[in-house]
Design a protein around this motif. Sequence first.
Motif, PDB file in Angstrom:
ATOM      1  N   LEU A 297      14.045 -18.009 -26.326  1.00  0.00           N
ATOM      2  CA  LEU A 297      15.293 -18.244 -25.604  1.00  0.00           C
ATOM      3  C   LEU A 297      16.500 -18.201 -26.537  1.00  0.00           C
ATOM      4  O   LEU A 297      17.557 -17.685 -26.170  1.00  0.00           O
ATOM      5  CB  LEU A 297      15.233 -19.582 -24.860  1.00  0.00           C
ATOM      6  N   VAL A 298      16.355 -18.741 -27.737  1.00  0.00           N
ATOM      7  CA  VAL A 298      17.455 -18.704 -28.718  1.00  0.00           C
ATOM      8  C   VAL A 298      17.739 -17.259 -29.124  1.00  0.00           C
ATOM      9  O   VAL A 298      18.898 -16.837 -29.190  1.00  0.00           O
ATOM     10  CB  VAL A 298      17.144 -19.597 -29.943  1.00  0.00           C
ATOM     11  N   CYS A 299      16.689 -16.486 -29.374  1.00  0.00           N
ATOM     12  CA  CYS A 299      16.878 -15.063 -29.722  1.00  0.00           C
ATOM     13  C   CYS A 299      17.577 -14.327 -28.594  1.00  0.00           C
ATOM     14  O   CYS A 299      18.520 -13.556 -28.833  1.00  0.00           O
ATOM     15  CB  CYS A 299      15.536 -14.393 -30.020  1.00  0.00           C
ATOM     16  N   HIS A 300      17.149 -14.564 -27.363  1.00  0.00           N
ATOM     17  CA  HIS A 300      17.776 -13.936 -26.197  1.00  0.00           C
ATOM     18  C   HIS A 300      19.244 -14.365 -26.086  1.00  0.00           C
ATOM     19  O   HIS A 300      20.118 -13.545 -25.798  1.00  0.00           O
ATOM     20  CB  HIS A 300      17.012 -14.317 -24.931  1.00  0.00           C
ATOM     21  N   PHE A 301      19.516 -15.624 -26.354  1.00  0.00           N
ATOM     22  CA  PHE A 301      20.881 -16.155 -26.301  1.00  0.00           C
ATOM     23  C   PHE A 301      21.783 -15.404 -27.285  1.00  0.00           C
ATOM     24  O   PHE A 301      22.873 -14.959 -26.937  1.00  0.00           O
ATOM     25  CB  PHE A 301      20.861 -17.651 -26.635  1.00  0.00           C
ATOM     26  N   TYR A 302      21.319 -15.253 -28.526  1.00  0.00           N
ATOM     27  CA  TYR A 302      22.132 -14.562 -29.534  1.00  0.00           C
ATOM     28  C   TYR A 302      22.265 -13.069 -29.247  1.00  0.00           C
ATOM     29  O   TYR A 302      23.321 -12.481 -29.474  1.00  0.00           O
ATOM     30  CB  TYR A 302      21.580 -14.796 -30.945  1.00  0.00           C
TER      31      TYR A 302
END
Length: 175
Positions: free
Chosen positions: A73-78
């Motif tokens: 989710l963090v990777c997708h967010f960035y």
Amino acid sequence: MPHNASHSVQHDVMHSLYANHHNWLYTWIRKRLDSQYDAADLTQDTFLRIHAKQNAATIKEPKAYLATIAKGLVCHFYRRRSLEQAYLELLATQPESFVISPEHEFIILQTLEEVDRLLNALPDQVKQVFLLSQIEGKKYQQIADEMHLSLATVKRYMKQAYVKCLILMGDDVFE
């Protein structure tokens, strides 16, 4: 086990997972983001993913499992933030008469996100060939020369990328 009993067990396990791991997961995500609000959202999204899968009772290593979901989710967010920033920079170069409604902007950002996901699903060389052709407008022979590939390989890579695009478009059309 009756449906209500299994639902109750799932609910209890989910509640326990949330109560026992919410704070450390929020802290873990918060260290990776520059906003406490975004961290809170992604923490909730992590638990929502587990709830949607209804697999909380099968999790053996909760911290590792939660961290794996949160990392994605963090990777997708960035990645999404990067796409949005590139889009906003492009918009800033347009004349003031060029105005896009919030609805169209949302659609464009969603489309960019889909294209990004598509491209990341392709092998690196196929992705590079596709970008050189479609973004930079290079001819297949130019790409072949630049990447030290045969013209037939460039054509095969482009076909592979187009087929992937069509499959994804078909998925969206038939859903």
